[in-house]
Design an enzyme around this catalytic site. Structure first.
Site, PDB file in Angstrom:
ATOM      1  CE  LYS A   1       3.124  -6.080   3.702  1.00  0.00           C
ATOM      2  NZ  LYS A   1       3.311  -5.220   4.602  1.00  0.00           N
TER       3      LYS A   1
ATOM      4  CG  ASP B   1      -0.016   0.090   2.688  1.00  0.00           C
ATOM      5  OD1 ASP B   1       1.002   0.254   2.909  1.00  0.00           O
ATOM      6  OD2 ASP B   1      -0.934   0.085   3.298  1.00  0.00           O
ATOM      7  CB  SER B   2       4.350   1.586   0.085  1.00  0.00           C
ATOM      8  OG  SER B   2       4.710   0.230  -1.288  1.00  0.00           O
TER       9      SER B   2
ATOM     10  CD  GLU C   1       0.766  -1.715   7.683  1.00  0.00           C
ATOM     11  OE1 GLU C   1       0.559  -1.295   8.912  1.00  0.00           O
ATOM     12  OE2 GLU C   1       1.516  -1.260   6.729  1.00  0.00           O
TER      13      GLU C   1
ATOM     14  CD  GLU D   1       8.643  -0.195   7.003  1.00  0.00           C
ATOM     15  OE1 GLU D   1       7.484  -0.738   6.687  1.00  0.00           O
ATOM     16  OE2 GLU D   1       8.684   0.652   6.753  1.00  0.00           O
TER      17      GLU D   1
HETATM   18  O1  KIV Z   1       3.581  -0.805   1.782  1.00  0.00           O
HETATM   19  C1  KIV Z   1       4.477  -1.479   1.902  1.00  0.00           C
HETATM   20  O2  KIV Z   1       5.766  -1.447   0.154  1.00  0.00           O
HETATM   21  C2  KIV Z   1       5.363  -2.504   2.264  1.00  0.00           C
HETATM   22  C3  KIV Z   1       6.744  -2.748   2.316  1.00  0.00           C
HETATM   23  C4  KIV Z   1       7.448  -1.304   3.093  1.00  0.00           C
HETATM   24  C5  KIV Z   1       7.047  -3.780   3.227  1.00  0.00           C
HETATM   25  O3  KIV Z   1       4.741  -2.543   3.083  1.00  0.00           O
END
Ligand code: KIV
Length: 279
Positions: free
Chosen positions: A112, A43-44, A114, A182
């Site tokens: 994924k 989600d970056s 968090e 992270e």
């Molecule tokens: O959203 C993302 O790109 C991530 C990475 C920083 C691991 O979670």
């Protein structure tokens, strides 16, 4: 294509695991061609592609759109897709529906999410039992940046490091097949990798984790998002792109582009007929 079992084997064999983000078909294709073990549709996306200041505005529809493109670009790589902000903590049905769409519509291999805590553990357990591989994400969890008080190193005290260890073990027990960790001190990254049986993929967690993940744009120097200390730049694409675009503007303005080689011609007689014999 890697599998969750294959990734575990890599850890056992002390073979480092490589992961990088991608958000569209061409970036995914390049990442696959480089031989990456996993692609993360992170989600970056919100920051490096969509122009937001954080990951918080990213929606499930954004994630699905980009995940489908990534799969079209990289058909043979294990793809993990992020759950975006507050899309999984409050409504189990919503979380399941998203995981279903990520796997069925986008053809991803895993999701994924968090954080830790009871609700997350239950969801990891239930998704895994339903056949959805789940990767956890601990340490600096960008979706909680407002609670954490900014993008800062986590697990710096003994208590905080012990909490991370407990959370990692709990996620492993719940069924997570791997964890992203992270922005933690290197000894904490090392301890997590030693303690857990599942692969620990570090980002700003030192060299001793089982693998590494970075953001595509950060690695390639593409875009103007702040680059954290833990990133290594392998290229500086922005100035290259800027120069190319300026050259295009110049060539169009000066009538240099399109050149002879970019133009189409027609037969002399057709041209003559077109101009009624006047040419
Ligand atoms: O959203 C993302 O790109 C991530 C990475 C920083 C691991 O979670």
């Amino acid at each position: 294509m890697k599998t969750t079992a294959g990734l575990r084997k890599m850890k056992e064999n002390k073979e480092k695991i490589t992961m990088m983000t991608a958000y569209d078909a061409p970036s995914a294709k390049l990442v696959e061609q480089a031989g990456m073990d996993m692609i993360l549709v992170g989600d970056s996306l919100g920051m490096v592609v969509l122009g937001y200041d954080s990951t918080i505005p990213v929606t499930t529809e954004d994630m699905l759109l980009h995940s489908r493109a990534v799969r079209r670009g990289a058909r043979d790589t294990f793809v993990v897709v992020d759950f975006p902000f507050l899309s999984y903590q409050t409504d189990r049905t919503e979380a399941f529906r998203y995981a279903q769409r990520v796997m069925q519509e986008a053809g991803a291999n895993a999701v994924k999410l968090e954080g830790a805590g009871e609700a997350v553990m239950t969801l990891v357990e239930e998704l895994t039992a339903a056949g959805v591989p789940v990767m956890g994400h601990l340490g600096l969890t960008p979706q909680s940046v407002e609670v954490l008080g900014g993008y800062r190193v986590q697990g710096k005290s003994r208590e905080a490091a012990e909490q991370l260890l407990a959370d990692a073990k709990a996620l492993e027990t719940a069924g997570a097949f791997a964890l992203v960790v992270e922005c933690v001190p290197e000894p904490v990254g090392a301890l997590l990798s030693e303690t857990c049986q599942i692969p620990i993929i570090g980002i700003g967690a030192g060299v001793q984790t089982d693998g590494q993940v970075l953001v595509y744009h950060d690695v390639l120097g593409y875009g103007d998002v702040h680059v954290p200390k833990f990133v290594k730049r392998y290229a500086e694409l922005s100035p290259v792109i800027e120069d190319a675009l300026k050259a295009y503007v110049h060539d169009v303005k000066e009538g240099i582009f399109p050149g002879e080689e970019h133009r189409f011609t027609m037969k002399e007689e057709e041209l003559a007929a077109l101009y009624g014999g006047s040419k």
